[in-house]
Write a protein that holds these residues in place. Structure first.
Motif, PDB file in Angstrom:
ATOM      1  N   LEU A  94      11.905   9.081   7.769  1.00 32.98           N
ATOM      2  CA  LEU A  94      11.211  10.198   8.654  1.00 32.98           C
ATOM      3  C   LEU A  94      10.652   9.316   9.836  1.00 32.98           C
ATOM      4  N   ALA A  95      10.511   8.159  10.041  1.00 37.25           N
ATOM      5  CA  ALA A  95       9.892   7.568  11.409  1.00 37.25           C
ATOM      6  C   ALA A  95      10.127   6.088  11.173  1.00 37.25           C
ATOM      7  N   PHE A  96      10.241   5.621  12.096  1.00 37.91           N
ATOM      8  CA  PHE A  96      10.903   3.860  12.055  1.00 37.91           C
ATOM      9  C   PHE A  96      10.055   3.542  13.343  1.00 37.91           C
ATOM     10  N   GLU A  97       9.371   2.758  13.336  1.00 37.81           N
ATOM     11  CA  GLU A  97       9.008   1.839  14.708  1.00 37.81           C
ATOM     12  C   GLU A  97       9.141   0.416  14.490  1.00 37.81           C
ATOM     13  N   GLU A  98       9.087  -0.013  15.730  1.00 35.60           N
ATOM     14  CA  GLU A  98       8.980  -1.456  15.833  1.00 35.60           C
ATOM     15  C   GLU A  98       7.452  -2.254  16.205  1.00 35.60           C
ATOM     16  N   GLY A  99       7.567  -3.140  15.671  1.00 37.33           N
ATOM     17  CA  GLY A  99       5.407  -3.550  15.710  1.00 37.33           C
ATOM     18  C   GLY A  99       5.865  -4.463  17.266  1.00 37.33           C
ATOM     19  N   PRO A 100       4.325  -4.904  17.865  1.00 36.71           N
ATOM     20  CA  PRO A 100       4.471  -6.068  17.926  1.00 36.71           C
ATOM     21  C   PRO A 100       5.072  -7.421  18.086  1.00 36.71           C
ATOM     22  N   ALA A 101       4.741  -7.571  16.404  1.00 38.86           N
ATOM     23  CA  ALA A 101       5.729  -8.921  16.573  1.00 38.86           C
ATOM     24  C   ALA A 101       7.412  -8.614  15.975  1.00 38.86           C
ATOM     25  N   SER A 102       7.870  -7.801  16.519  1.00 34.77           N
ATOM     26  CA  SER A 102       9.330  -7.652  16.368  1.00 34.77           C
ATOM     27  C   SER A 102      10.199  -8.857  16.281  1.00 34.77           C
ATOM     28  N   THR A 103       9.875  -9.258  17.039  1.00 32.49           N
ATOM     29  CA  THR A 103      10.773 -10.507  17.182  1.00 32.49           C
ATOM     30  C   THR A 103      10.825 -12.110  16.364  1.00 32.49           C
ATOM     31  N   SER A 104       9.043 -11.412  15.463  1.00 32.65           N
ATOM     32  CA  SER A 104       8.815 -12.746  14.247  1.00 32.65           C
ATOM     33  C   SER A 104       9.973 -12.537  13.291  1.00 32.65           C
ATOM     34  N   VAL A 105       9.924 -13.825  12.025  1.00 33.99           N
ATOM     35  CA  VAL A 105       9.969 -13.986  11.107  1.00 33.99           C
ATOM     36  C   VAL A 105       9.341 -12.920  10.263  1.00 33.99           C
ATOM     37  N   ALA A 106      10.052 -12.389   9.515  1.00 35.77           N
ATOM     38  CA  ALA A 106       9.539 -11.543   8.512  1.00 35.77           C
ATOM     39  C   ALA A 106       8.450 -12.672   7.518  1.00 35.77           C
ATOM     40  N   ARG A 107       7.084 -12.529   7.053  1.00 32.22           N
ATOM     41  CA  ARG A 107       6.671 -12.909   5.595  1.00 32.22           C
ATOM     42  C   ARG A 107       6.518 -12.543   4.619  1.00 32.22           C
ATOM     43  N   THR A 108       6.008 -10.951   4.836  1.00 31.56           N
ATOM     44  CA  THR A 108       5.074 -10.183   3.874  1.00 31.56           C
ATOM     45  C   THR A 108       5.548  -8.664   3.703  1.00 31.56           C
ATOM     46  N   ALA A 109       5.940  -8.343   2.803  1.00 32.67           N
ATOM     47  CA  ALA A 109       6.438  -6.775   2.715  1.00 32.67           C
ATOM     48  C   ALA A 109       5.092  -6.284   2.322  1.00 32.67           C
ATOM     49  N   VAL A 110       4.986  -4.938   2.440  1.00 37.15           N
ATOM     50  CA  VAL A 110       3.883  -3.959   1.687  1.00 37.15           C
ATOM     51  C   VAL A 110       4.272  -2.384   1.867  1.00 37.15           C
ATOM     52  N   ARG A 111       4.151  -2.177   0.664  1.00 38.88           N
ATOM     53  CA  ARG A 111       4.827  -0.892   0.034  1.00 38.88           C
ATOM     54  C   ARG A 111       3.421   0.079  -0.506  1.00 38.88           C
ATOM     55  N   ARG A 112       3.677   1.190   0.645  1.00 38.00           N
ATOM     56  CA  ARG A 112       2.565   1.726   0.049  1.00 38.00           C
ATOM     57  C   ARG A 112       2.781   3.588  -0.339  1.00 38.00           C
ATOM     58  N   ARG A 113       2.916   3.485  -1.715  1.00 38.34           N
ATOM     59  CA  ARG A 113       4.172   4.566  -2.157  1.00 38.34           C
ATOM     60  C   ARG A 113       2.579   5.835  -2.484  1.00 38.34           C
ATOM     61  N   HIS A 114       2.659   7.213  -2.482  1.00 41.43           N
ATOM     62  CA  HIS A 114       1.865   8.513  -3.146  1.00 41.43           C
ATOM     63  C   HIS A 114       2.249   9.298  -2.631  1.00 41.43           C
ATOM     64  N   LEU A 115       1.975  10.498  -3.646  1.00 39.07           N
ATOM     65  CA  LEU A 115       2.565  11.682  -4.100  1.00 39.07           C
ATOM     66  C   LEU A 115       1.572  13.165  -2.777  1.00 39.07           C
ATOM     67  N   VAL A 116       2.188  13.478  -2.553  1.00 36.07           N
ATOM     68  CA  VAL A 116       1.785  14.955  -1.519  1.00 36.07           C
ATOM     69  C   VAL A 116       1.583  15.559  -2.432  1.00 36.07           C
ATOM     70  N   PRO A 117      -0.100  16.139  -2.482  1.00 36.14           N
ATOM     71  CA  PRO A 117      -0.897  17.372  -2.375  1.00 36.14           C
ATOM     72  C   PRO A 117       0.389  18.217  -3.246  1.00 36.14           C
ATOM     73  N   GLU A 118       0.187  19.510  -4.567  1.00 36.92           N
ATOM     74  CA  GLU A 118       1.231  20.422  -4.443  1.00 36.92           C
ATOM     75  C   GLU A 118       0.437  21.555  -3.492  1.00 36.92           C
ATOM     76  N   THR A 119      -1.118  21.359  -2.625  1.00 33.94           N
ATOM     77  CA  THR A 119      -1.407  22.405  -1.971  1.00 33.94           C
ATOM     78  C   THR A 119      -1.390  22.248  -0.745  1.00 33.94           C
ATOM     79  N   ALA A 120      -0.780  20.782  -0.306  1.00 32.44           N
ATOM     80  CA  ALA A 120      -0.853  20.538   1.063  1.00 32.44           C
ATOM     81  C   ALA A 120       0.155  20.613   2.255  1.00 32.44           C
ATOM     82  N   ALA A 121       0.182  21.272   3.317  1.00 27.92           N
ATOM     83  CA  ALA A 121       1.290  22.023   4.123  1.00 27.92           C
ATOM     84  C   ALA A 121       1.386  20.786   5.284  1.00 27.92           C
TER      85      ALA A 121
END
Length: 193
Positions: A94-121
């Motif tokens: 859905l989206a991809f954004e470069e960050g302020p450290a975009s030219t740096s070597v990545a050291r850590t990844a964080v993945r956050r998952r959550h379910l979309v509520p059934e009642t959500a618009a």
């Protein structure tokens, strides 16, 4: 854009040096893979930060034909040969954004998952999730941030690469061993905004 991840959970006494050596010798093989936006070679080691030893690469595909060529070709065969065929999680980007450290070597990844509520618009919820990804991408130390959706389970996943080991954000943390990114520049335009 398509996001993909498989998690290979390894025994508690597994020598994770084997995974480090695997990535050190083979990680570069996807550095110019057609259709691949970004592959982060991730692992977690059993200890204070994780209850499991795990090898869990995360992919952002700029083109579906590249993803298919990988999964159905020699690239994925090595994983299957060495670890068995893992379940492959897949999300629509859905989206991809470069960050302020975009030219740096990545050291850590964080993945956050959550379910979309059934009642959500959905339009409102997804617009807010895209805005959150944009806000997250502006944090100091962010290399890049992505958002994807699994409409089968109605699950959102935020995936962020950081240039340091202790980002102040919640989610599953992984050590980044290598990043292949042959078509990273095309990911923002490949996202389904």
């Amino acid at each position: 854009m398509h996001a993909m991840q498989y998690e290979i959970t390894l025994p508690a006494d597994y020598d994770m040096g084997i995974i480090r050596a695997r990535v050190a010798t083979k990680g570069h093989l996807l550095d110019d893979f057609p259709g691949l936006g970004l592959k982060a070679y991730l692992m977690r080691e059993r200890g204070p930060e994780s209850v499991v030893n795990q090898y869990a690469p995360f992919y952002l595909w700029a083109a579906q034909d590249g993803m298919n060529a990988f999964l159905l070709g020699a690239g994925f065969d090595g994983v299957v040969r060495d670890f068995g065929r893992p379940e492959v999680q897949h999300w629509t980007g859905l989206a991809f954004e470069e960050g302020p450290a975009s030219t740096s070597v990545a050291r850590t990844a964080v993945r956050r998952r959550h379910l979309v509520p059934e009642t959500a618009a959905l339009p409102d919820l997804l617009a807010e999730a895209v805005a959150e990804t944009r806000r997250l991408s502006e944090a100091a130390g962010v290399v890049c941030a992505a958002l994807a959706l699994d409409p089968r389970r109605w699950e959102l996943v935020h995936f962020t690469l950081w240039n340091h080991e202790t980002p102040r954000t919640t989610g599953d943390r992984f050590q980044v061993l290598h990043v292949s990114q042959p078509n990273r520049a095309t990911l923002a335009s490949a996202a389904h905004r």
